[in-house]
Each structure stands twice: as structure tokens, then as C-alpha cells.
Design an enzyme around this catalytic site. Structure first.
Site, PDB file in Angstrom:
ATOM      1  N   GLY A   2      22.336 -20.143  -2.272  1.00  0.00           N
ATOM      2  CA  GLY A   2      23.261 -21.254  -2.489  1.00  0.00           C
ATOM      3  C   GLY A   2      24.645 -20.929  -1.991  1.00  0.00           C
ATOM      4  O   GLY A   2      24.802 -20.402  -0.886  1.00  0.00           O
TER       5      GLY A   2
ATOM      6  N   CYS B 124      35.065  -9.967  -9.772  1.00  0.00           N
ATOM      7  CA  CYS B 124      34.457  -8.632  -9.636  1.00  0.00           C
ATOM      8  C   CYS B 124      33.780  -8.413  -8.294  1.00  0.00           C
ATOM      9  O   CYS B 124      34.251  -7.628  -7.480  1.00  0.00           O
ATOM     10  CB  CYS B 124      33.454  -8.411 -10.764  1.00  0.00           C
ATOM     11  SG  CYS B 124      34.234  -8.550 -12.377  1.00  0.00           S
TER      12      CYS B 124
HETATM   13  C1  UGA Z   1      29.301  -8.978 -12.108  1.00  0.00           C
HETATM   14  C2  UGA Z   1      28.082  -8.064 -12.341  1.00  0.00           C
HETATM   15  O1  UGA Z   1      26.891  -8.842 -12.469  1.00  0.00           O
HETATM   16  C3  UGA Z   1      28.284  -7.245 -13.628  1.00  0.00           C
HETATM   17  O2  UGA Z   1      27.192  -6.349 -13.803  1.00  0.00           O
HETATM   18  C4  UGA Z   1      29.583  -6.468 -13.499  1.00  0.00           C
HETATM   19  O3  UGA Z   1      29.858  -5.709 -14.670  1.00  0.00           O
HETATM   20  C5  UGA Z   1      30.728  -7.435 -13.282  1.00  0.00           C
HETATM   21  O4  UGA Z   1      30.488  -8.181 -12.073  1.00  0.00           O
HETATM   22  C6  UGA Z   1      31.987  -6.638 -13.162  1.00  0.00           C
HETATM   23  O5  UGA Z   1      32.131  -5.878 -12.195  1.00  0.00           O
HETATM   24  O6  UGA Z   1      32.817  -6.668 -14.082  1.00  0.00           O
HETATM   25  P1  UGA Z   1      30.048 -11.357 -13.048  1.00  0.00           P
HETATM   26  O7  UGA Z   1      31.157 -11.303 -12.045  1.00  0.00           O
HETATM   27  O8  UGA Z   1      30.343 -11.777 -14.443  1.00  0.00           O
HETATM   28  O9  UGA Z   1      29.344  -9.913 -13.163  1.00  0.00           O
HETATM   29  O10 UGA Z   1      29.010 -12.398 -12.470  1.00  0.00           O
HETATM   30  P2  UGA Z   1      27.488 -12.425 -11.981  1.00  0.00           P
HETATM   31  O11 UGA Z   1      26.645 -13.015 -13.022  1.00  0.00           O
HETATM   32  O12 UGA Z   1      27.087 -11.126 -11.413  1.00  0.00           O
HETATM   33  O13 UGA Z   1      27.610 -13.492 -10.794  1.00  0.00           O
HETATM   34  C7  UGA Z   1      28.451 -13.208  -9.679  1.00  0.00           C
HETATM   35  C8  UGA Z   1      28.408 -14.335  -8.691  1.00  0.00           C
HETATM   36  O14 UGA Z   1      27.179 -14.313  -7.973  1.00  0.00           O
HETATM   37  C9  UGA Z   1      28.534 -15.742  -9.259  1.00  0.00           C
HETATM   38  O15 UGA Z   1      29.438 -16.479  -8.432  1.00  0.00           O
HETATM   39  C10 UGA Z   1      27.122 -16.305  -9.159  1.00  0.00           C
HETATM   40  O16 UGA Z   1      27.116 -17.692  -9.015  1.00  0.00           O
HETATM   41  C11 UGA Z   1      26.610 -15.607  -7.914  1.00  0.00           C
HETATM   42  N1  UGA Z   1      25.137 -15.453  -7.849  1.00  0.00           N
HETATM   43  C12 UGA Z   1      24.484 -14.697  -8.759  1.00  0.00           C
HETATM   44  C13 UGA Z   1      24.436 -16.070  -6.825  1.00  0.00           C
HETATM   45  O17 UGA Z   1      25.012 -16.767  -5.968  1.00  0.00           O
HETATM   46  N2  UGA Z   1      23.073 -15.905  -6.756  1.00  0.00           N
HETATM   47  C14 UGA Z   1      22.408 -15.150  -7.657  1.00  0.00           C
HETATM   48  O18 UGA Z   1      21.165 -15.035  -7.525  1.00  0.00           O
HETATM   49  C15 UGA Z   1      23.116 -14.541  -8.689  1.00  0.00           C
END
Ligand code: UGA
Length: 444
Positions: free
Chosen positions: A257, A264
Site C-alpha cells: 500500500g 521511527c
Molecule cells: C516501529 C516498529 O514496528 C517497532 O518495533 C519499533 O519499536 C518502533 O518502530 C520504534 O522504533 O520505536 P511503529 O513506528 O509504531 O513501530 O509502527 P509500525 O507498526 O511498525 O508501522 C510502521 C509503518 O509501516 C506504518 O506507517 C504502517 O502503516 C506501515 N506498514 C506496516 C505497512 O505499510 N505495511 C505493513 O505490512 C506493516
């Protein structure tokens, strides 16, 4: 134990509240008196499900309070957790360590007895070793002050669960004493069976940046496949499902997407890249430039799809943007893909109306030219195009028939791959899904 937590953003506020909830006595420090006041009054200054309840319980127990004074913190605690931010420097992409350096410089002169300082912030490899030397040099207690590193893996939206039941705990230590103190801090979490990895300082720093770089790479991999799917008429959703059945690959973080944003993944990727170059290992991480570029293209591809769907021009059209936060269950708009797309459409002359269940206020501070509304209906009414940019559950549950009655033209872009395309098309919608192409209205 008596703990301090220095810095009360997502990481620090959650760590402080959860540690107190687990039974420790905790003092939290922030240099911003407004944050300290809010937290002392049980108010979490950002959106994090479940955290207000834990904070209020911990405050009521009498085991938690917040201050702006480093002297208070040094007097109170035997273990200090460093949880300040390490944002991206504007120029190089390297991490800006001003908050980390500032916190150590302000804490050290107050450390007059044996103390353990534990870094949790995400830092470039090599930082911990430098800080350890600086602490010994500037603390009155000298070599009795030790430094350990304990990277944090919590996700926004799941911060409490990730803190009290993490996948793993990682500690970088230089002595048995430091290891034993950290085992004691986390005794109840370890007793529940959470794995503990004990290592040295540089490995512990690298674990964090490597984990985020891997997650970012996984997302960009599937988004690169999405580009190929669009070019060939293939379906990235099915592709992700099929390769995800291979346990060595796994389905998680293969949601194609609009890509990753937030405070982060993007900045950690760039800081990791910059650090590798500094230490002469830049070519090992050359591929992260592509990971970043693929991710940025998700945004430009979405804007291009919007313009194409509207016949080549969005100027003067009403575009409903659903979602401004970088992901659902968050009010965080730092490097938000959704807000970037909205801003780009505004620059193209569209009349952009945004609704986000939690992030409208933060988004308006960054993109004030857009119109912000409090509900989905107000956003989509009269729209020439609807964009689903953040997959809040209320957006995933949108009804194509009901929404169809409100818009001016039934055109939608599903930038998060969450809508049932056939159902939307059967209700007269033209639906474009990133990585799956455009489906025209199905008649009869
Ligand atoms: C991320 C990591 O997942 C955590 O393990 C880490 O501790 C954190 O960064 C940090 O460094 O503090 P976070 O930023 O809260 O956590 O968000 P995520 O859930 O990892 O999602 C990150 C981004 O990736 C979002 O924009 C989400 O929409 C996107 N994403 C996630 C996708 O586009 N596709 C996916 O399959 C999964």
C-alpha cells in the site's frame, strides 16, 4: 526498585507508567513542564490506547511521579532509563543526538553514588561506548557509574502490551552487576517467559536499527512487488498471501500500500545508512537507499493514480482524504504517508477535506491549507474522489452503498488494500487499489 525515566514521549511515558504498575518506584523526568504537569494529573499528552488507565493506576498507587529536576532524579533512583528522542537531522539524515547528549550532560554532575544508566533511545552504533566514557569522566562517582543499553521495540498503538509482554528483552552490558540489576528490574517479565538476550553495547545498539531496517525492507519488498503487479495485471494481495504461507517468509509486514511512515522506521533507516557511511561500511547498506526510494514512490504513485482517476487533473475537485495519521490507532503524523499525499493533492489544486479520528489537530498544524472535519460523512459528502490512506477500522468498514449516496462521483483509491473491491465495483464505484490496479464499475 527505585527507577528514573528521562524523557516522557511515547517510549518514556509508557516505560515509566508500566514500570510503576509492575511494582517499582518510578520518577519520570521531562524538560517540558507542561508534559510533567499533564502526566502528574493522569493525562497522556498523545493518543495511546490503554496508557491513560495504566498511568492513572500507577499515580494512584503512589509509586509514580514526574519532575523537571535532574537533581531530584539523581537523588531518588538507582537505575536511570534514558528515553529521549533521536530525530533525524535536517541535513544529512543522521540521527540528531542533542537530546541524548543533553540528558547525559545534565544528569552526570548529580551522580554521586554507584548508579546504572540504561539507554533505551535508538542511537547510532558506537554511541553507548562514547556515553559510558563521558559519564565516568563527568560524574562525581566516576567509575561507579555504569552504562548499559536496552533497546526498545514497542509499536505505537500497542505500547503498553509491547512493554509488559515484549517479544524479547535485549540488554547490552559491560559487567555482571549491570546484567543483574536489569534482570531485577525486569524480573516479573522474565518470569513470564519473555526471552532475554544478553550482549555487548554495540550489538545491542545494532539489534534495534537492524530490526527496524528489516521491517522497512519487508514493507518495501512487497511494495516493489506491487509496482510489478500493477504493470502486469497481477494481484499483490494474493501474492502476499501465497508467499506468506512459507513460514520462512511469513505474512506479517507484507501489507502492500502506501508504505511506512511515523517517527521511527523512516528516520532510523536514514540514520543507519548515515552511520554505516561514517564508519566506512556504507556499501553494506546501499540497498537501504532503494528501500527508502520504493517507500517514497508509494506516495507519488498514489498521487498519480488520483490524478489519472480524475481524468488527468484534480484542480478544483473535492477530494475526501480518510486518514492523516501514519497508521491507525495513533495521532502521530510524523512523516505520515497519508498527510504527504494530501499535501501533494493540495499543491495540485484539489480542494482537500481530511478526516482522521485522532490526528486532525496534529495534521492541521503541519498542513493548515486542508479542510478538517470531524466525521466520515462530512468528508465524503460531495466528493469527486475518496482516498482511504490510513486503515482505521471505521474506514475499513465503510459501506459502498451508503457512501455512494453521499459522494458526487463514485471514485475511490484504497491505498491500504483493505476494501472488498468487487463489492465496491458492484455498487457503481471505480476503485483503484495500490498493487491491484483499477476496477471499473460492474453493471448487471
Ligand atoms: C516501529 C516498529 O514496528 C517497532 O518495533 C519499533 O519499536 C518502533 O518502530 C520504534 O522504533 O520505536 P511503529 O513506528 O509504531 O513501530 O509502527 P509500525 O507498526 O511498525 O508501522 C510502521 C509503518 O509501516 C506504518 O506507517 C504502517 O502503516 C506501515 N506498514 C506496516 C505497512 O505499510 N505495511 C505493513 O505490512 C506493516
Amino acid at each position: 526498585m527505585r527507577l528514573s525515566v528521562i524523557g516522557t514521549g511515547y517510549l518514556g511515558a509508557t516505560h515509566a507508567a508500566c514500570m510503576a504498575d509492575l511494582g517499582h518506584e518510578v520518577i519520570g523526568l521531562d524538560i517540558d513542564p507542561r508534559k510533567v504537569d499533564a502526566l502528574n494529573n493522569g493525562i497522556v499528552p498523545f493518543h495511546e490506547p490503554g496508557l491513560p488507565e495504566v498511568l492513572q493506576r500507577a499515580l494512584a498507587s503512589g509509586r509514580l511521579h514526574f519532575t523537571t529536576s535532574f537533581a531530584d532524579v539523581a537523588e531518588f533512583a538507582e537505575v536511570h532509563f534514558l528515553c529521549v528522542g533521536t530525530p533525524q537531522s535536517d541535513d544529512s539524515g543522521a540521527a540528531d543526538l542533542a537530546q541524548v547528549n543533553g540528558a547525559i550532560a545534565q544528569l552526570a554532575p548529580h551522580l554521586t553514588r554507584p548508579t546504572l544508566v540504561v539507554g533505551k533511545s535508538t542511537v547510532p552504533v558506537g554511541t553507548a561506548q562514547r556515553l559510558a566514557s563521558e559519564l565516568i569522566a563527568s560524574a562525581p562517582a566516576g567509575e561507579a557509574v555504569e552504562l548499559a543499553w536496552n533497546p526498545e521495540f514497542l509499536r505505537e498503538g500497542f505500547a503498553v502490551a509491547d512493554t509488559v509482554r515484549p517479544d524479547r528483552l535485549v540488554i547490552g552490558v559491560t559487567s555482571e552487576n549491570a546484567e543483574n540489576q536489569l534482570r531485577a528490574v525486569y524480573a516479573s517479565i522474565l518470569a513470564a517467559g519473555v526471552p532475554l538476550v544478553v550482549t555487548d553495547l554495540p550489538t545491542s545498539e545494532l539489534v534495534k536499527t537492524a530490526a527496524n531496517a528489516f521491517l522497512a525492507t519487508k514493507i518495501s519488498f512487497i511494495n516493489a512487488m506491487a509496482e510489478l503487479c500493477e504493470a502486469t495485471g497481477a494481484d499483490v494481495g494474493t501474492l502476499a498471501e501465497a508467499i506468506g504461507h512459507d513460514e520462512r517468509i511469513g505474512r506479517r509486514f507484507l501489507q502492500a500500500g502506501l508504505g511506512f511512515g511515523g517517527g521511527c522506521l523512516p528516520k532510523d533507516l536514514r540514520a543507519f545508512r548515515a552511520r554505516a557511511t561514517e564508519i566506512g561500511s556504507g556499501s553494506a547498506l546501499d540497498f537501504l537507499d532503494d528501500v527508502d526510494a520504493i517507500n517514497q514512490r508509494c506516495r507519488t504513485r498514489t498521487v498519480a493514480a488520483a490524478i489519472t482517476l480524475c481524468g488527468g487533473n484534480v484542480a478544483g475537485l473535492r477530494v475526501a482524504v480518510l486518514g492523516a495519521a501514519f497508521k491507525p490507532d495513533s495521532d502521530d503524523v510524523r512523516d505520515s504517508p497519508a498527510l504527504d499525499v494530501a499535501a501533494e493533492l493540495l499543491d495540485n489544486g484539489a480542494d482537500v477535506v481530511i478526516h482522521d479520528p485522532a490526528a486532525n489537530t496534529n495534521a492541521a498544524a503541519l498542513v493548515p491549507k486542508a479542510q478538517y472535519v470531524d466525521d466520515i460523512e462530512s468528508a465524503v459528502t460531495g466528493a469527486d474522489l475518496v482516498l482511504l490512506l490510513t486503515e482505521w477500522k471505521q474506514f475499513v468498514a465503510l459501506d459502498p452503498a451508503v457512501t455512494g449516496q453521499l459522494v458526487r462521483t463514485r471514485r475511490i483509491i484504497d491505498a491500504r488494500n483493505v476494501l472488498k473491491r468487487n463489492e465496491w465495483a458492484s455498487h457503481g464505484w471505480t476503485i483503484h487499489t495500490l498493487g491491484r490496479g483499477t476496477l471499473l464499475p460492474q453493471t448487471g
